[in-house]
Each structure stands twice: as structure tokens, then as C-alpha cells.
Scaffold this motif. Structure first.
Motif: not given
Length: 449
Positions: A187, A190, A194
Motif C-alpha cells: 500500500r 501504491s 499516486r
């Protein structure tokens, strides 16, 4: 130069250097912004991932795990353990959670997916131990280097870390418990990507736009700088020519006026003294005349020395070695021992001769005034393309003084540095390798016209 010509003037050497420095600074700034953006993205992604893992871990503990923890699970009842283990293993199979532990508040592992840990007691982390027996949630990045993690080796392959979440709550019987979950750090990556791709276009795009807006200004400033340097050099060159002409005029006035008059007085005074030699009662007058004669002779020597310093006749005839020997003789009158070596493979032009002479004159003047030296050496090497001048002394090492600083008092050296630079050369002053001070100048030979 007209306004149109100034606009079309090319960027000179100094201007090009300034433009290149601007571009390099811009690239370094863009790199710094990129690195800062990446660091911000990494920090924000970690915070987001930890906060999200804490929320999910707390929800899983309170909604799934805690209601299944009964006295049978605490007492090790096989049937209760099997039911609890089945639900937990199903959740592990989903992949988001990597490891789980059920803790008693005293640090005993009541259940774990690593069965070898069950029944062992470990010291809980300080932040968890202080809150044991209360409702809390604590999350952090863990590298699994604690003793209770010795059997857990499923670290994140990229970071070597997992998200560790402790949740303090109460079980189905209302007894306090601590449930620990380890979440994958995918996580983080990612979120990092982002956040980075959200911030990068904004920061780098703004920097790129700023550079595009500043580039024409930088080019214009570089071109103006080059033009100002050329104008300054031209003014300096005219000033040096004017100084040389004024020196020649002053030397001519001294030679044809004051020196000739003093020389005449110097010849007349001994004649007048001889006429009074046998006159009675005029001894005081003869003494005054003799004293005046000595003063005139000393002043004549001083003026002739000054005349050589201002505009040496030998330098005007192109005799650089003779002119430097005269400078050395003047310096030796102050008690300094000076050796001179001049090596030229062909006669130099007038400009090169005068510049080499100025370097030697300024160097010897500084040795006499500031160096506290007993010996000095002057070396001049002149090839077809380059002239090198060195003035060394055996005085103490020079103090750390910046010659270009107006407060240093080295006005002559500052002017000389500008003059040498105007001729495309360089002048340096500093400690010599074998002690003392070294003044060294190097400049290209001017083309004969």
C-alpha cells in the motif's frame, strides 16, 4: 554603439559563462525539486498507509477477531481454537494481512498463525505495554527484528518492512486483550506513486514554466554583462594609455625643468662658497651654502630616481632588462638584496614590456614596504606567445588578505590585477613553496602592429 546594435550584440565569454551557470543552477534546482517531491511523496504515502492500516486493523479486530475470543480460546480448548484458527486463516488467505497474534495483557501469545510462538511470553513494546488493558490502536512500520518475530519471515520484498498494528480491546467475555496484525507494505508503494504523480507535474511543471520565463531574461543579462565587460576593458585600456602619457609628460617636465634648474643651482652653490672661503666673518654663510649644496644634490638624486620610476628611458627604448635592473638598484638602496634574470627569445612589443615592468615594480615595492625581507628575486620569461613574471622574497609568509577587498589597502595590486586581466592574463599573490611570498603574473604577448 546604437540601441539596435546593443540588442544584436552577441554574448561574449563572460556572458556565455554566466548563461551556462544559470542553466546549471536551473538544472540543479529542478533536480532538487524532484528529489524533494519524491521525499514528500514517500513521507505522505507512509503516513497514509499507516493511518489506513490502523483503521483496517482496528475494524478487523473489533468486528471479527475479538467476538471470537472466548474462554475456550484463552484456555486452549481444541474445538474453540480450531474455530478461531479457521476464521483467521481464511483472512490470511485473502492476502492483505500477513501475520496475526493474539496477546494477553501480560505479553503471553495466546494464538498466532506461527504456532511455535503460542504459549511464549515476550516483553511488549513500551507504547503498547503502557496501554495494555485499555482500548487503543497503535500502528507503525516494523522490520520484524523483535524476538517474537523470529519465526515470521514474510517481509515486504521492496522495503523489508511490514505495517504492524496493535489493537487493545475486550473479548467476547469482556476481558482485555491485544490483537496484533501485520499488513503488507504494498500500500505504501501504491500511495507513494499516486502522491508522486499528483505532486510531480505541479512542482516540475511550475519549475519548467519558471525556467522558460527566466531564460530570455538570463540571456539578456548575460549579453549585457558581456557588453559591460567589453566597455569596462576599453575604458581601462584608455585609462592606462592616458596614465602612460601623463607619466611621460611629467617625466619630461621634471627632466627639462626642475632637474635642470636644480643641477644649475648645484653647480652655482660651490662656486659661491669658494668665493667666500677667504672672506673673514662669513664662515656661517659658507656653512649654510655647503648645507644647501648637500640638500640640492640629495634632491637631484631623489628626483632622478623618481624620474626613472615614472618613465624609465631604457623601457622607452625597449630595453626591459635594463629597466628592471634600474628597479632592482632602487630597491637595493633600502637594504634589500635583489637578483634579476630576464630571458626573452625576441624583443617584446611596447605593451608587453610596460606590463612586465609594472608587475616587477609593484612586486618590489610591496617587498620593500610590507615583506620584511632581506632578499628578493625577479624572473622574467618571454616566449613568442607568453610572458611570465615572478617576484619572490624570503620574508615571513603573508597574512590571509584578499587583495580584491577594498579594505586591504592594496590599491596598486588591485589595479595591476585589472590591467593584467585586461590583457588576457592572470596575476596571483600568495605563499611561495619554499617560504616567503610569490607574486606571479602571466599574460599573452600582444601582436605587433
Amino acid at each position: 554603439m546604437s540601441r539596435r546594435e546593443r540588442r544584436q550584440a552577441p554574448v561574449g565569454g563572460l556572458g556565455r559563462r554566466a548563461l551556462v551557470e544559470f542553466v546549471l543552477c536551473a538544472l540543479l534546482s529542478a533536480t532538487a525539486v524532484s528529489v524533494a517531491t519524491l521525499l514528500v511523496a514517500q513521507t505522505m504515502s507512509e503516513r497514509i498507509a499507516i493511518r489506513d492500516a490502523q483503521a483496517r486493523g482496528e475494524a478487523f479486530t473489533n468486528g471479527v477477531a475479538a467476538p471470537l475470543v472466548t474462554m475456550g480460546v484463552r484456555d486452549g480448548d481444541p474445538e474453540a481454537i480450531a474455530d478461531f484458527d479457521r476464521v483467521m486463516q481464511n483472512r490470511l488467505t485473502a492476502g492483505a494481512i500477513v501475520h496475526m497474534k493474539l496477546w494477553a495483557t501480560d505479553g503471553t501469545v495466546l494464538w498466532s498463525d506461527e504456532t511455535g510462538l503460542i504459549g511464549h511470553t515476550y516483553e511488549l513494546e513500551e507504547s503498547v505495554r503502557r496501554q495494555a488493558g485499555t482500548s487503543f490502536a497503535h500502528a507503525e512500520l516494523s522490520s520484524l527484528d523483535e524476538p517474537e518475530n523470529e519465526l515470521e519471515n514474510e517481509l515486504d520484498p521492496d522495503t523489508g518492512q511490514l505495517l504492524e498494528v496493535y489493537v487493545g480491546t475486550r473479548d467476547a467475555d469482556g476481558r482485555p486483550m491485544i490483537f496484533e496484525t501485520y499488513w503488507s507494505a504494498d500500500r505504501i508503494h501504491s500511495d507513494e506513486r499516486r502522491v508522486f504523480w499528483t505532486l510531480a507535474p505541479l512542482s516540475l511543471g511550475s519549475m519548467g514554466l519558471l525556467l522558460l520565463l527566466l531564460l530570455p531574461l538570463a540571456f539578456n543579462l548575460a549579453r549585457n554583462t558581456s557588453q559591460h565587460v567589453r566597455e569596462r576593458n576599453r575604458v581601462l585600456k584608455h585609462a592606462l594609455v592616458a596614465v602612460d602619457l601623463e607619466r611621460a609628460r611629467i617625466a619630461q617636465l621634471l627632466h627639462d625643468g626642475v632637474i635642470q634648474d636644480l643641477a644649475g643651482v648645484g653647480y652655482a652653490l660651490p662656486s659661491a662658497a669658494s668665493r667666500l672661503e677667504h672672506e673673514p666673518g662669513l664662515a656661517d654663510a659658507r656653512e649654510i651654502i655647503d648645507h644647501a649644496t648637500d640638500l640640492v644634490r640629495r634632491d637631484l638624486v631623489a628626483l632622478r630616481t623618481l624620474l626613472v620610476d615614472i618613465y624609465p628611458p631604457s623601457l622607452g627604448r625597449g630595453e626591459l632588462a635594463t629597466a628592471i635592473e634600474e628597479l632592482a638598484a632602487t630597491a637595493e638602496r633600502s637594504g634589500l638584496e635583489v637578483t634579476v634574470a630576464v630571458h626573452t627569445d625576441r624583443p617584446l612589443d611596447e605593451t608587453s614590456n610596460r606590463l612586465a615592468y609594472r608587475i616587477v615594480r609593484e612586486g618590489l615595492l610591496n617587498v620593500v614596504k610590507h615583506a620584511a625581507a632581506t632578499r628578493a628575486s625577479v624572473d622574467v620569461w618571454a616566449s613568442g606567445t607568453t610572458v611570465e613574471v615572478a617576484v619572490r622574497d624570503d620574508g615571513p609568509a603573508p597574512a590571509a588578505v584578499t587583495v580584491t577587498d577594498p579594505r586591504s589597502g592594496h590599491l596598486g595590486l588591485r589595479l595591476l590585477i585589472d590591467a593584467v586581466a585586461d590583457h588576457g592574463g592572470e596575476l596571483t599573490i600568495g605563499p611561495a613553496v619554499d617560504g616567503g611570498t610569490l607574486l606571479r603574473g602571466s599574460f599573452p604577448v600582444q601582436e605587433q602592429r
